[in-house]
Scaffold this motif. Sequence first.
Motif, mmCIF file in Angstrom:
data_model
loop_
_atom_site.group_PDB
_atom_site.id
_atom_site.type_symbol
_atom_site.label_atom_id
_atom_site.label_comp_id
_atom_site.label_asym_id
_atom_site.label_seq_id
_atom_site.Cartn_x
_atom_site.Cartn_y
_atom_site.Cartn_z
ATOM 1 N N LYS A 60 0.839 -1.216 0.000
ATOM 2 C CA LYS A 60 0.000 0.000 0.000
ATOM 3 C C LYS A 60 0.867 1.256 0.000
ATOM 4 O O LYS A 60 0.387 2.349 -0.316
ATOM 5 C CB LYS A 60 -0.956 0.001 1.190
ATOM 6 N N TYR A 61 2.144 1.105 0.341
ATOM 7 C CA TYR A 61 3.059 2.241 0.327
ATOM 8 C C TYR A 61 3.790 2.393 -1.003
ATOM 9 O O TYR A 61 4.499 3.364 -1.215
ATOM 10 C CB TYR A 61 4.087 2.116 1.447
ATOM 11 N N LEU A 62 3.641 1.445 -1.918
ATOM 12 C CA LEU A 62 4.272 1.524 -3.236
ATOM 13 C C LEU A 62 3.672 2.663 -4.054
ATOM 14 O O LEU A 62 2.453 2.817 -4.110
ATOM 15 C CB LEU A 62 4.057 0.223 -4.003
ATOM 16 N N VAL A 63 4.529 3.446 -4.686
ATOM 17 C CA VAL A 63 4.025 4.493 -5.580
ATOM 18 C C VAL A 63 4.537 4.315 -7.004
ATOM 19 O O VAL A 63 3.935 4.815 -7.948
ATOM 20 C CB VAL A 63 4.396 5.905 -5.072
ATOM 21 N N LEU A 64 5.658 3.603 -7.176
ATOM 22 C CA LEU A 64 6.184 3.385 -8.518
ATOM 23 C C LEU A 64 7.036 2.129 -8.518
ATOM 24 O O LEU A 64 7.994 2.017 -7.763
ATOM 25 C CB LEU A 64 7.021 4.588 -8.966
ATOM 26 N N GLY A 65 6.666 1.158 -9.368
ATOM 27 C CA GLY A 65 7.376 -0.107 -9.416
ATOM 28 C C GLY A 65 6.531 -1.219 -8.827
ATOM 29 O O GLY A 65 5.324 -1.085 -8.656
ATOM 30 N N GLN A 121 13.535 -14.101 0.227
ATOM 31 C CA GLN A 121 14.007 -13.237 -0.862
ATOM 32 C C GLN A 121 12.901 -12.300 -1.336
ATOM 33 O O GLN A 121 11.746 -12.707 -1.463
ATOM 34 C CB GLN A 121 14.512 -14.068 -2.038
ATOM 35 N N TRP A 122 13.276 -11.058 -1.573
ATOM 36 C CA TRP A 122 12.372 -10.087 -2.171
ATOM 37 C C TRP A 122 12.980 -9.601 -3.478
ATOM 38 O O TRP A 122 14.195 -9.441 -3.588
ATOM 39 C CB TRP A 122 12.165 -8.871 -1.260
ATOM 40 N N THR A 123 12.123 -9.354 -4.456
ATOM 41 C CA THR A 123 12.568 -8.774 -5.724
ATOM 42 C C THR A 123 11.811 -7.473 -5.946
ATOM 43 O O THR A 123 10.583 -7.470 -6.044
ATOM 44 C CB THR A 123 12.325 -9.731 -6.899
ATOM 45 N N LEU A 124 12.559 -6.373 -5.989
ATOM 46 C CA LEU A 124 11.972 -5.064 -6.242
ATOM 47 C C LEU A 124 12.127 -4.738 -7.724
ATOM 48 O O LEU A 124 13.204 -4.902 -8.298
ATOM 49 C CB LEU A 124 12.654 -3.992 -5.399
ATOM 50 N N VAL A 125 11.037 -4.307 -8.326
ATOM 51 C CA VAL A 125 11.009 -4.002 -9.756
ATOM 52 C C VAL A 125 10.937 -2.496 -9.929
ATOM 53 O O VAL A 125 10.115 -1.820 -9.301
ATOM 54 C CB VAL A 125 9.793 -4.677 -10.433
ATOM 55 N N SER A 126 11.810 -1.963 -10.772
ATOM 56 C CA SER A 126 11.846 -0.521 -11.002
ATOM 57 C C SER A 126 10.576 -0.057 -11.705
ATOM 58 O O SER A 126 9.985 -0.785 -12.510
ATOM 59 C CB SER A 126 13.068 -0.153 -11.851
ATOM 60 N N GLY A 127 10.181 1.172 -11.408
ATOM 61 C CA GLY A 127 9.035 1.760 -12.091
ATOM 62 C C GLY A 127 9.375 2.269 -13.477
ATOM 63 O O GLY A 127 8.493 2.651 -14.240
ATOM 64 N N TYR A 128 10.673 2.266 -13.812
ATOM 65 C CA TYR A 128 11.117 2.709 -15.137
ATOM 66 C C TYR A 128 11.936 1.613 -15.793
ATOM 67 O O TYR A 128 12.589 0.819 -15.115
ATOM 68 C CB TYR A 128 11.985 3.980 -15.032
ATOM 69 N N ARG A 129 11.916 1.583 -17.089
ATOM 70 C CA ARG A 129 12.744 0.648 -17.840
ATOM 71 C C ARG A 129 13.464 1.417 -18.930
ATOM 72 O O ARG A 129 12.842 2.118 -19.732
ATOM 73 C CB ARG A 129 11.895 -0.469 -18.464
#
Length: 327
Positions: free
Chosen positions: A262-267, A275-283
């Motif tokens: 709920k705190y995610l704003v981009l990505g 393990q966690w995988t964070l995905v960028s909001g930009y490519r």
Amino acid sequence: MNDWYTRQEVAELLGISKATVYHYAKQKKIIKIDDPHRLIREARYQKEEVDMLAEERKRHQPTGLRPSELAKQLNVATQRIYALIRETDLPVDELPVGDERTIYSIPAETAEWIRQEIERTTSSRGTRMEFYDAKFDIAIYQRFRTQQGQDMRVVRNSNQEWGFYLPSQTWIPFADGMSIFQYEAAYPIHQPNHSVRGYTDFSLPKDAHDTFEFLDFVYHVWGIENIRIREQDSHIDLSIKSGSVTIPIPIPEALTEGVIKKYLVLGDIMMSEGQWTLVSGYRRTTFDLPNHLLDELQGIAKKKSLSMSEYLEVALREKLEREESID
């Protein structure tokens, strides 16, 4: 009073190196006192000529800011100021200092342009110096613990000094907390530096208790090397380097997947056990454009005070919205 200066005194008065003092004497700009029998250990120079040269330099000294002074005011690296000096045609005074270097003095007009340019191009993500203090090796809102087991958080007061507020609103400077009250950090805040593959962005409301649980977890797992924080009035902007990371500590019960997302704003974020995988909001992508079109785009972006990437994003969004409205 002596009627001479030592080489060190001349260097300090003129703002030059001791080697340059030697060259000034060779060039007869100042007069070295002969000592054929080497009775005096250090070279001496006649006071009158040195004072005249110092006064002349003072009269012609530009009144602007040194690059290092402006960098300190703007909270950026000095190299950033030098880079902008090279990029602008606005005036910068150059004052030769000896034979080997030049001092730059930045007039008010140029300093104002640099201020505006840095403000315009400042990343939406915080810089490390905004949330981390290298002198004390502490980060904003980092959790500390008293000898009695009570938790304290690092904050800055209205004078931007680091310390702690007690529940009674008593201010404890950080150095006093360490030396007098012997507060201890609850966890380490350093981890190996990951390569940058973009960032995943979060917005943490200050009035939520799990905000600070999450911040503690992030400091411990990613370390200050792999995050960026910018403090706002009501929330904290948090950016974490994207990619996979092994979670070496237990995840606090309060940090459920729903709370974090709920705190995610981009990505995006994908969680699995350990393990966690964070995905960028930009490519990042590349495409070919004719030179004349690229030049036109650069010109339009500059007029709008945007980078090329920012302008293309705005233009593409507008185009896509128009296409959707037609459909």
